[in-house]
Design a protein around this motif. Structure first.
Motif, short mmCIF file in Angstrom:
data_model
loop_
_atom_site.label_atom_id
_atom_site.label_comp_id
_atom_site.label_asym_id
_atom_site.label_seq_id
_atom_site.Cartn_x
_atom_site.Cartn_y
_atom_site.Cartn_z
N ILE A 1 0.94 -1.28 0.03
CA ILE A 1 -0.08 0.02 -0.06
C ILE A 1 1.00 1.25 0.05
N PHE A 2 1.91 1.33 0.81
CA PHE A 2 2.86 2.38 0.68
C PHE A 2 3.55 2.52 -0.62
N SER A 3 3.97 1.46 -1.14
CA SER A 3 4.61 1.52 -2.63
C SER A 3 3.76 1.96 -3.71
N LYS A 4 2.34 1.26 -3.37
CA LYS A 4 1.21 2.09 -4.49
C LYS A 4 0.99 3.72 -4.25
N GLU A 5 0.92 3.93 -3.00
CA GLU A 5 0.56 5.38 -2.78
C GLU A 5 1.92 6.21 -3.31
N PHE A 6 3.02 5.67 -3.20
CA PHE A 6 4.20 6.34 -3.85
C PHE A 6 4.27 6.52 -5.08
N LEU A 7 3.71 5.32 -5.91
CA LEU A 7 3.81 5.27 -7.12
C LEU A 7 2.43 6.49 -7.84
N GLN A 8 1.55 6.18 -7.25
CA GLN A 8 0.46 7.43 -7.55
C GLN A 8 0.91 8.93 -7.22
N ARG A 9 1.60 9.03 -6.12
CA ARG A 9 1.86 10.45 -5.65
C ARG A 9 2.70 10.95 -7.00
N PRO B 1 5.46 0.09 -20.40
CA PRO B 1 5.78 -0.56 -19.26
C PRO B 1 5.22 0.02 -17.94
N LYS B 2 4.80 -0.81 -17.17
CA LYS B 2 4.25 -0.49 -15.80
C LYS B 2 4.82 -1.10 -14.52
N VAL B 3 4.74 -0.52 -13.39
CA VAL B 3 5.38 -1.37 -12.13
C VAL B 3 4.33 -2.23 -11.45
N LEU B 4 4.88 -3.34 -11.44
CA LEU B 4 4.32 -4.37 -10.58
C LEU B 4 4.51 -4.24 -9.12
N GLU B 5 5.66 -4.09 -9.02
CA GLU B 5 6.35 -4.27 -7.56
C GLU B 5 7.61 -3.48 -7.45
N PHE B 6 7.88 -3.08 -6.18
CA PHE B 6 9.33 -2.83 -5.97
C PHE B 6 9.69 -3.68 -5.14
N ILE C 1 9.89 5.42 -15.47
CA ILE C 1 9.98 4.93 -14.19
C ILE C 1 11.17 5.21 -13.56
N VAL C 2 12.30 4.82 -13.98
CA VAL C 2 13.49 4.95 -13.11
C VAL C 2 13.72 6.27 -12.49
N SER D 1 2.90 9.79 -9.96
CA SER D 1 2.44 9.49 -11.51
C SER D 1 3.32 8.66 -12.22
N ILE D 2 3.90 7.60 -11.35
CA ILE D 2 4.65 6.56 -12.15
C ILE D 2 3.59 5.49 -12.85
N PRO D 3 4.02 5.16 -14.04
CA PRO D 3 3.02 4.16 -14.40
C PRO D 3 2.73 2.75 -13.66
N THR D 4 1.70 2.47 -13.39
CA THR D 4 1.31 1.05 -12.70
C THR D 4 -0.05 0.67 -12.66
N ALA D 5 -0.33 -0.64 -12.24
CA ALA D 5 -1.67 -0.78 -12.39
C ALA D 5 -2.63 -0.07 -11.68
#
Ligand code: AMP
Ligand code: GLY
Length: 429
Positions: free
Chosen positions: A104-112, A280-285, A250-251, A114-118
């Protein structure tokens, strides 16, 4: 240099094997190590997650550098404990390790940032709310336990019943322990996966060669998820245009986002990607190197790993040049009968010496133990037969020829590592 490597799987054997080749390294300890690492380092029986015991050991031995393999000590704060004492360590802080420690932390980070993810359908603290949400989502849906679950925390469900059943097991029956207290529901993505791992010293970063893991237990991506049944690396995995897209979308935003959030990141950052039709989209870190990706990566290293990692720990990565062997590498995991379910241990392993006589092959140990003069199985993933070669076909050929020389009761392995890539290439995709 005296080096401490924390962990005891195939990834750590790969690191130890490479570190030992450095003329600068005079001593390696590995905690806890395994039956194969024991030939290359002094194994010390300390649990990898036990930060207090690791600090006490380092206090006594004063290694010049510590390198952390698995996520548990990082999530438990080993990076901070060493850095507070001004001891050199490669591995992120407890806070940065939340990128892996909490989905959940990593998803919020990705959204905050704007990094492509599911696309996400929500985070839930109660099963009943998650069931309600499930009525309104398209399938497939990815159901993710928030915390660390040893690779068992994700199910990509094709229908409501399967998703509901997994949520019930995770949240109501607590089958995965505390890691399943909260869950995340997100869009199930389709495409090929790619492991893109970078190493950062907190300021600059360098990418490692691209790899692909094979997570399912059986050929053709059938059966349950495992920790990884094999991996390969070739530069062709990452055409230049795709590499540029990954770096720019992404990087770089990930490292800039960490800096903006005041979370310095030092160590390896594993970015698990899905190469979808819309990019490309981030699945996980993961806050560490992958296993078995590391085995394939190390096989292509053409630099002094001790030197580079010392520069990572001291913030001088820019002075290092990471050179890679052209061609390819492959790692085929030999697993215990029954893995990833229940399996027996203590099976005698035969044929190791013959396997390593094949040119370019190194047999890296994961779940093994030395007993008298013998090596026996002691885990689910037992060995990673690793080879480098001028082409992916050559690397795979050598790894499989070596795998055929090894035997233990119940042994099984995938016969199709890298084959999907070869068929994509043959079809011109
Ligand atoms: P993780 O536990 O986050 O490492 O995820 C494990 C595996 O689950 C990934 O390597 C993917 O194979 C799969 N996965 C995770 N998230 C998704 C998703 N949104 N869509 C499809 N597959 C996923
Ligand atoms: N091979 C996948 C991982 O290390 O998480």
């Amino acid at each position: 240099m005296k080096v401490l490597v924390i962990g005891g799987g195939g990834r750590e054997h790969a690191l130890v094997w490479k570190l030992k080749q450095s003329p600068r390294v005079e001593k390696i300890w590995c905690t806890p190590g395994n039956g194969g690492i024991a030939a290359d380092a002094e194994c010390v029986a300390i649990d990898a997650g036990d930060v207090a015991a690791l600090v006490a050991f380092a206090e006594k031995m004063r290694p010049d550098l510590a390198i952390v393999g698995p996520e548990l000590p990082l999530v438990n704060g080993i990076g901070d404990a060493f850095r507070e004492r001004h001891w050199a360590i490669v591995g992120p802080s407890k806070q940065a390790a939340q990128l892996e420690g909490s989905k959940i932390f990593s998803k919020e980070f990705l959204q905050r940032h704007s990094i492509p993810t599911a696309r996400t359908y929500g985070a839930f603290e109660s099963a009943s709310k998650a069931y309600t949400a499930l009525h309104n989502v398209p399938f497939p849906v990815a159901v993710k336990a928030d915390g660390l679950c040893a690779g068992k925390g994700v199910l990509v469900a094709q229908n409501f019943e399967k998703a509901r059943d997994f949520i019930e097991r995770v949240m109501e029956k607590s089958e995965l322990g505390a890691g399943g207290k909260r869950i995340l529901l997100e869009e199930g993505l389709e495409g090929d996966e790619l492991s893109f791992i970078v190493v950062s010293d907190g300021n600059s970063y360098a990418p490692l060669v691209p790899t692909r893991d094979h997570k399912r237990v059986y050929d053709g991506n059938q059966g349950s998820n495992t920790g990884g049944m094999g991996a390969y690396s070739t530069d062709d995995l990452l055409p230049e245009a795709l590499r540029k897209t990954i770096v720019s979308t992404i990087v770089q935003p990930t490292l800039a986002g960490l800096a903006a959030d005041r979370i310095p990141y030092q160590g390896f950052l594993y970015i698990g990607l899905m190469l979808t039709n819309s990019g490309p989209k981030v699945l996980e870190f993961n806050c560490r190197l992958g296993d078995p990706e590391t085995q394939a990566i190390v096989a292509r290293m053409d630099f002094d790993l001790a030197d580079v990692l010392q520069n990572v720990a001291s913030g001088n990565l820019q002075t290092s040049k990471l050179r890679w062997k052209p061609g390819a590498s492959a790692c085929v995991v030999l697993a215990s009968g029954g893995y990833p379910g229940r399996f027996e241990s203590g099976k005698r392993i035969e044929g190791l010496a013959g396997a390593e006589q094949i040119t370019g092959v190194k047999v890296l140990h994961a779940g093994t133990q030395g007993v008298s003069d013998e090596v026996v199985t002691s885990g689910g993933r037992v060995l990673g037969v690793t080879a480098a070669g001028p082409t992916l076909g050559a690397a795979l050929g050598a790894a499989y020829a070596a795998a055929e020389k090894i035997h233990f009761e119940g042994m099984h392995y995938r016969k199709d590592i890298g084959r999907h890539f070869n068929s994509l290439k043959a079809s011109g995709n």
